[in-house]
Design a protein around this motif. Structure first.
Motif, PDB file in Angstrom:
ATOM      1  N   PRO A   1      12.281   2.819  -8.385  1.00 29.01           N
ATOM      2  CA  PRO A   1      12.647   1.527  -7.788  1.00 29.01           C
ATOM      3  C   PRO A   1      11.894   1.241  -6.483  1.00 29.01           C
ATOM      4  CG  PRO A   1      14.619   2.689  -8.471  1.00 29.01           C
ATOM      5  CD  PRO A   1      13.476   3.653  -8.615  1.00 29.01           C
ATOM      6  N   VAL A   2      11.629   2.279  -5.700  1.00 28.82           N
ATOM      7  CA  VAL A   2      10.884   2.100  -4.452  1.00 28.82           C
ATOM      8  C   VAL A   2       9.474   1.599  -4.762  1.00 28.82           C
ATOM      9  CG1 VAL A   2       9.856   3.324  -2.491  1.00 28.82           C
ATOM     10  CG2 VAL A   2      12.232   3.768  -3.138  1.00 28.82           C
ATOM     11  N   ILE A   3       8.822   2.231  -5.722  1.00 28.32           N
ATOM     12  CA  ILE A   3       7.473   1.810  -6.104  1.00 28.32           C
ATOM     13  C   ILE A   3       7.511   0.386  -6.647  1.00 28.32           C
ATOM     14  CG2 ILE A   3       5.551   2.247  -7.684  1.00 28.32           C
ATOM     15  CD1 ILE A   3       6.238   5.277  -7.366  1.00 28.32           C
ATOM     16  N   ARG A   4       8.504   0.068  -7.472  1.00 32.08           N
ATOM     17  CA  ARG A   4       8.649  -1.292  -8.015  1.00 32.08           C
ATOM     18  C   ARG A   4       8.786  -2.315  -6.882  1.00 32.08           C
ATOM     19  NH1 ARG A   4      10.226  -3.635 -12.632  1.00 32.08           N
ATOM     20  NH2 ARG A   4      10.840  -1.700 -13.619  1.00 32.08           N
ATOM     21  N   GLU A   5       9.646  -2.021  -5.936  1.00 39.34           N
ATOM     22  CA  GLU A   5       9.896  -2.952  -4.836  1.00 39.34           C
ATOM     23  C   GLU A   5       8.677  -3.116  -3.936  1.00 39.34           C
ATOM     24  OE1 GLU A   5      13.339  -1.281  -2.944  1.00 39.34           O
ATOM     25  OE2 GLU A   5      14.560  -1.541  -4.760  1.00 39.34           O
ATOM     26  N   LEU A   6       7.967  -2.026  -3.680  1.00 38.63           N
ATOM     27  CA  LEU A   6       6.824  -2.080  -2.771  1.00 38.63           C
ATOM     28  C   LEU A   6       5.558  -2.650  -3.405  1.00 38.63           C
ATOM     29  CD1 LEU A   6       7.263   1.315  -0.921  1.00 38.63           C
ATOM     30  CD2 LEU A   6       7.492  -0.961   0.070  1.00 38.63           C
ATOM     31  N   CYS A   7       5.436  -2.542  -4.713  1.00 39.78           N
ATOM     32  CA  CYS A   7       4.205  -2.965  -5.387  1.00 39.78           C
ATOM     33  C   CYS A   7       4.367  -4.229  -6.231  1.00 39.78           C
ATOM     34  CB  CYS A   7       3.688  -1.842  -6.289  1.00 39.78           C
ATOM     35  SG  CYS A   7       3.218  -0.348  -5.432  1.00 39.78           S
ATOM     36  N   ASN A   8       5.543  -4.789  -6.271  1.00 46.22           N
ATOM     37  CA  ASN A   8       5.803  -5.924  -7.159  1.00 46.22           C
ATOM     38  C   ASN A   8       4.748  -7.017  -6.958  1.00 46.22           C
ATOM     39  OD1 ASN A   8       6.941  -8.161  -8.564  1.00 46.22           O
ATOM     40  ND2 ASN A   8       8.938  -7.209  -8.364  1.00 46.22           N
ATOM     41  N   PRO A   9       4.075  -7.428  -8.025  1.00 46.37           N
ATOM     42  CA  PRO A   9       3.038  -8.453  -7.878  1.00 46.37           C
ATOM     43  C   PRO A   9       3.602  -9.840  -7.562  1.00 46.37           C
ATOM     44  CG  PRO A   9       3.319  -7.880 -10.183  1.00 46.37           C
ATOM     45  CD  PRO A   9       4.164  -6.931  -9.389  1.00 46.37           C
TER      46      PRO A   9
ATOM     47  N   MET B   1       0.812  -1.202   0.000  1.00 48.59           N
ATOM     48  CA  MET B   1       0.000   0.000   0.000  1.00 48.59           C
ATOM     49  C   MET B   1       0.861   1.274   0.000  1.00 48.59           C
ATOM     50  SD  MET B   1      -3.037  -1.141  -0.245  1.00 48.59           S
ATOM     51  CE  MET B   1      -3.992   0.316  -0.021  1.00 48.59           C
ATOM     52  N   LEU B   2       2.048   1.227   0.612  1.00 43.00           N
ATOM     53  CA  LEU B   2       2.896   2.416   0.659  1.00 43.00           C
ATOM     54  C   LEU B   2       3.360   2.809  -0.743  1.00 43.00           C
ATOM     55  CD1 LEU B   2       4.327   4.606   2.277  1.00 43.00           C
ATOM     56  CD2 LEU B   2       6.235   3.004   2.618  1.00 43.00           C
ATOM     57  N   GLY B   3       3.727   1.841  -1.556  1.00 47.08           N
ATOM     58  CA  GLY B   3       4.145   2.134  -2.924  1.00 47.08           C
ATOM     59  C   GLY B   3       3.003   2.714  -3.742  1.00 47.08           C
ATOM     60  N   ASN B   4       1.832   2.149  -3.571  1.00 45.41           N
ATOM     61  CA  ASN B   4       0.651   2.646  -4.271  1.00 45.41           C
ATOM     62  C   ASN B   4       0.324   4.064  -3.813  1.00 45.41           C
ATOM     63  OD1 ASN B   4      -1.506   2.593  -6.023  1.00 45.41           O
ATOM     64  ND2 ASN B   4      -2.551   0.923  -5.012  1.00 45.41           N
ATOM     65  N   LEU B   5       0.441   4.315  -2.521  1.00 47.78           N
ATOM     66  CA  LEU B   5       0.179   5.648  -1.983  1.00 47.78           C
ATOM     67  C   LEU B   5       1.171   6.667  -2.531  1.00 47.78           C
ATOM     68  CD1 LEU B   5      -1.402   7.454  -0.002  1.00 47.78           C
ATOM     69  CD2 LEU B   5       0.221   6.752   1.765  1.00 47.78           C
ATOM     70  N   ALA B   6       2.452   6.287  -2.581  1.00 45.84           N
ATOM     71  CA  ALA B   6       3.477   7.191  -3.123  1.00 45.84           C
ATOM     72  C   ALA B   6       3.185   7.510  -4.590  1.00 45.84           C
ATOM     73  CB  ALA B   6       4.863   6.567  -2.984  1.00 45.84           C
ATOM     74  N   ALA B   7       2.842   6.497  -5.369  1.00 45.83           N
ATOM     75  CA  ALA B   7       2.531   6.717  -6.784  1.00 45.83           C
ATOM     76  C   ALA B   7       1.320   7.622  -6.943  1.00 45.83           C
ATOM     77  CB  ALA B   7       2.293   5.375  -7.485  1.00 45.83           C
ATOM     78  N   PHE B   8       0.327   7.423  -6.094  1.00 47.10           N
ATOM     79  CA  PHE B   8      -0.882   8.231  -6.205  1.00 47.10           C
ATOM     80  C   PHE B   8      -0.627   9.676  -5.782  1.00 47.10           C
ATOM     81  CE2 PHE B   8      -4.940   9.941  -4.770  1.00 47.10           C
ATOM     82  CZ  PHE B   8      -5.689   9.753  -5.921  1.00 47.10           C
ATOM     83  N   MET B   9       0.092   9.856  -4.691  1.00 45.29           N
ATOM     84  CA  MET B   9       0.342  11.217  -4.202  1.00 45.29           C
ATOM     85  C   MET B   9       1.235  12.007  -5.150  1.00 45.29           C
ATOM     86  SD  MET B   9       0.658  10.743  -0.108  1.00 45.29           S
ATOM     87  CE  MET B   9       0.816  12.496   0.160  1.00 45.29           C
ATOM     88  N   LEU B  10       2.202  11.356  -5.751  1.00 43.78           N
ATOM     89  CA  LEU B  10       3.155  12.072  -6.600  1.00 43.78           C
ATOM     90  C   LEU B  10       2.738  12.146  -8.064  1.00 43.78           C
ATOM     91  CD1 LEU B  10       6.366  10.666  -4.968  1.00 43.78           C
ATOM     92  CD2 LEU B  10       5.507  12.993  -4.789  1.00 43.78           C
TER      93      LEU B  10
END
Length: 120
Positions: free
Chosen positions: A68-76, A1-10
């Motif tokens: 890379p942070v989003i990739r690592e946090l959201c990797n399916p 959820m943190l990666g998704n939140l970062a992508a959404f906020m930014l």
């Protein structure tokens, strides 16, 4: 959820929703009756396409650090999700490394923005 939140906020992009919009209906959870391992190649492809979209939406000043942070946090692929130093350990899904990393990134980004404003 943190990666998704970062992508959404930014970027205003919901990673999960974007991925599902790229998946053929037959691979959506309500329609898929096979194993996750069987559908994972299709989900990975949708994820990579989503990351490609994000790459164009993320400010160039933070793209190389944030993507890379989003990739690592959201990797399916759950075996690849999390910080590379923690994969395979009991610390694989901890967010401690990311809170520090994102805090530092925000500080650097804000500093760069202030310098640009004063220069321009």
């Amino acid at each position: 959820m943190l990666g998704n939140l970062a992508a959404f906020m930014l970027c205003g992009v919901n990673v999960t929703a974007n991925m599902f919009s790229r998946l053929s209906e037959e691979f959506h959870p309500v329609n898929w009756h096979g194993s996750y391992e069987q559908v994972l190649p299709y989900v990975r492809k949708a994820f990579e396409e989503t990351l490609a979209d994000l790459a164009t939406a993320i400010d160039v000043d933070v793209r190389d650090q944030l993507l890379p942070v989003i990739r690592e946090l959201c990797n399916p692929d759950l075996s690849k999700r999390g910080h590379p130093r923690g994969i395979g350990s009991s610390q694989q899904y901890t967010l401690i490394r990311y809170t520090s990393q994102l805090t530092n990134l925000c500080g650097r980004y804000e500093l760069e923005r202030r310098i640009k404003r004063k220069a321009g």
